[in-house]
Design a protein around this motif. Structure first.
Motif, PDB file in Angstrom:
ATOM      1  N   SER A   6      -5.442  -4.614  -0.557  1.00 43.25           N
ATOM      2  CA  SER A   6      -6.197  -3.628  -1.331  1.00 43.25           C
ATOM      3  C   SER A   6      -7.618  -4.104  -1.594  1.00 43.25           C
TER       4      SER A   6
ATOM      5  N   VAL B 124       1.225   3.911   2.349  1.00 39.80           N
ATOM      6  CA  VAL B 124       2.212   4.956   2.109  1.00 39.80           C
ATOM      7  C   VAL B 124       1.985   6.137   3.047  1.00 39.80           C
TER       8      VAL B 124
ATOM      9  N   PRO C 130       6.223   1.755  -0.880  1.00 35.01           N
ATOM     10  CA  PRO C 130       5.963   2.483  -2.116  1.00 35.01           C
ATOM     11  C   PRO C 130       4.520   2.512  -2.584  1.00 35.01           C
ATOM     12  N   ALA C 131       3.679   1.569  -2.107  1.00 31.86           N
ATOM     13  CA  ALA C 131       2.339   1.477  -2.684  1.00 31.86           C
ATOM     14  C   ALA C 131       1.473   0.544  -1.849  1.00 31.86           C
TER      15      ALA C 131
ATOM     16  N   ASN D 141       0.199  -2.194  -3.259  1.00 34.27           N
ATOM     17  CA  ASN D 141       0.758  -3.472  -3.688  1.00 34.27           C
ATOM     18  C   ASN D 141       1.920  -3.175  -4.627  1.00 34.27           C
ATOM     19  N   TRP D 142       2.966  -3.953  -4.526  1.00 33.88           N
ATOM     20  CA  TRP D 142       4.174  -3.671  -5.282  1.00 33.88           C
ATOM     21  C   TRP D 142       4.991  -4.955  -5.476  1.00 33.88           C
TER      22      TRP D 142
ATOM     23  N   PRO E 189       2.273   7.624  -3.838  1.00 34.87           N
ATOM     24  CA  PRO E 189       0.829   7.610  -4.111  1.00 34.87           C
ATOM     25  C   PRO E 189       0.018   7.722  -2.823  1.00 34.87           C
TER      26      PRO E 189
ATOM     27  N   VAL F 135      -2.157   6.420  -0.886  1.00 33.76           N
ATOM     28  CA  VAL F 135      -2.850   5.212  -0.434  1.00 33.76           C
ATOM     29  C   VAL F 135      -2.440   4.942   1.012  1.00 33.76           C
TER      30      VAL F 135
END
Length: 211
Positions: free
Chosen positions: A96, A62, A79-80, A82-83, A57, A59
């Motif tokens: 975020s 990443v 990966p993101a 938030n994960w 994604p 963001v």
């Protein structure tokens, strides 16, 4: 990314600057209007590519990890924004929003963002540009940027009252970064008198320019 012409008797220099969220049409409009003279000069002297594909994604954690490692999230393992960390059974939150950070805990969110993203979450199999250049014997330097992992150990500076307060409560551990490292008043290779108010928006650019 821009490189200066090779000087007689010295190596060429490379500067990597990231402008988060800048779309090509916005850049081109600013250059055409004369509001971005430095970027206009870089575009004129270098190569401008406007059809790149962003990491997904798209963001900041990443994309900055992809910029610094040259790989995608399947390789660098960020990966993101938030994960869910299955191994630890918890959510990772890279800031975020203030509300999201407060929900998981401000201390936890800051620790994930400043320490764990680089030193625990990012794959060791994907070296950063700082690590590759350090291994090649090239002098590296960096200012406040999400991805900073390098080969040199830096302890918290405590140079300013604000940094000492933050260090006493949150930021007590050393990190591994580029040879010359100036990160949000928390880590500094040398005393410069430059201040970033702990990397708050609105102070980062002036701090980077000062350093």
């Amino acid at each position: 990314m821009s490189s200066r012409p090779r000087r007689s008797g010295g190596p060429s220099k490379l500067v990597l600057a990231v402008i988060d969220g800048l779309r090509p049409e916005a850049l081109e409009r600013a250059v055409a209007d004369g509001r971005a003279p430095s970027l206009a000069a870089i575009m004129e002297r270098g190569s401008y590519v406007d059809d790149c594909a962003a990491a997904f994604p798209s963001v900041t954690p990443v994309c900055t990890s992809s910029i610094a490692t040259g790989t995608g999230p399947a390789d660098h393992r960020i990966p993101a924004m938030n994960w869910f960390h299955r191994g630890e059974g918890r959510y990772v939150e890279y800031g975020s929003s203030f509300q999201a950070s407060r929900r998981v805990g401000i201390h936890v969110s800051l620790t994930d963002t400043i320490y764990n993203l680089n030193l625990a979450h990012m794959s060791r199999a994907t070296p950063t540009v700082f690590e590759l250049l350090d291994d090649a014997g090239v002098r590296t330097a960096g200012t406040t940027f999400l991805v900073y992992r390098g080969r040199h150990r830096h302890v918290p500076t405590g140079e300013s009252a604000l940094a000492r307060l933050a260090g006493a409560t949150l930021f007590r551990h050393a990190v591994w970064g580029p040879r010359e490292f100036f990160y949000a008043d928390l880590f500094a290779t040398r005393k410069t008198g430059c201040r970033s108010q702990l990397g708050l928006p609105g102070a980062r650019d002036a701090h980077a320019g000062c350093e």
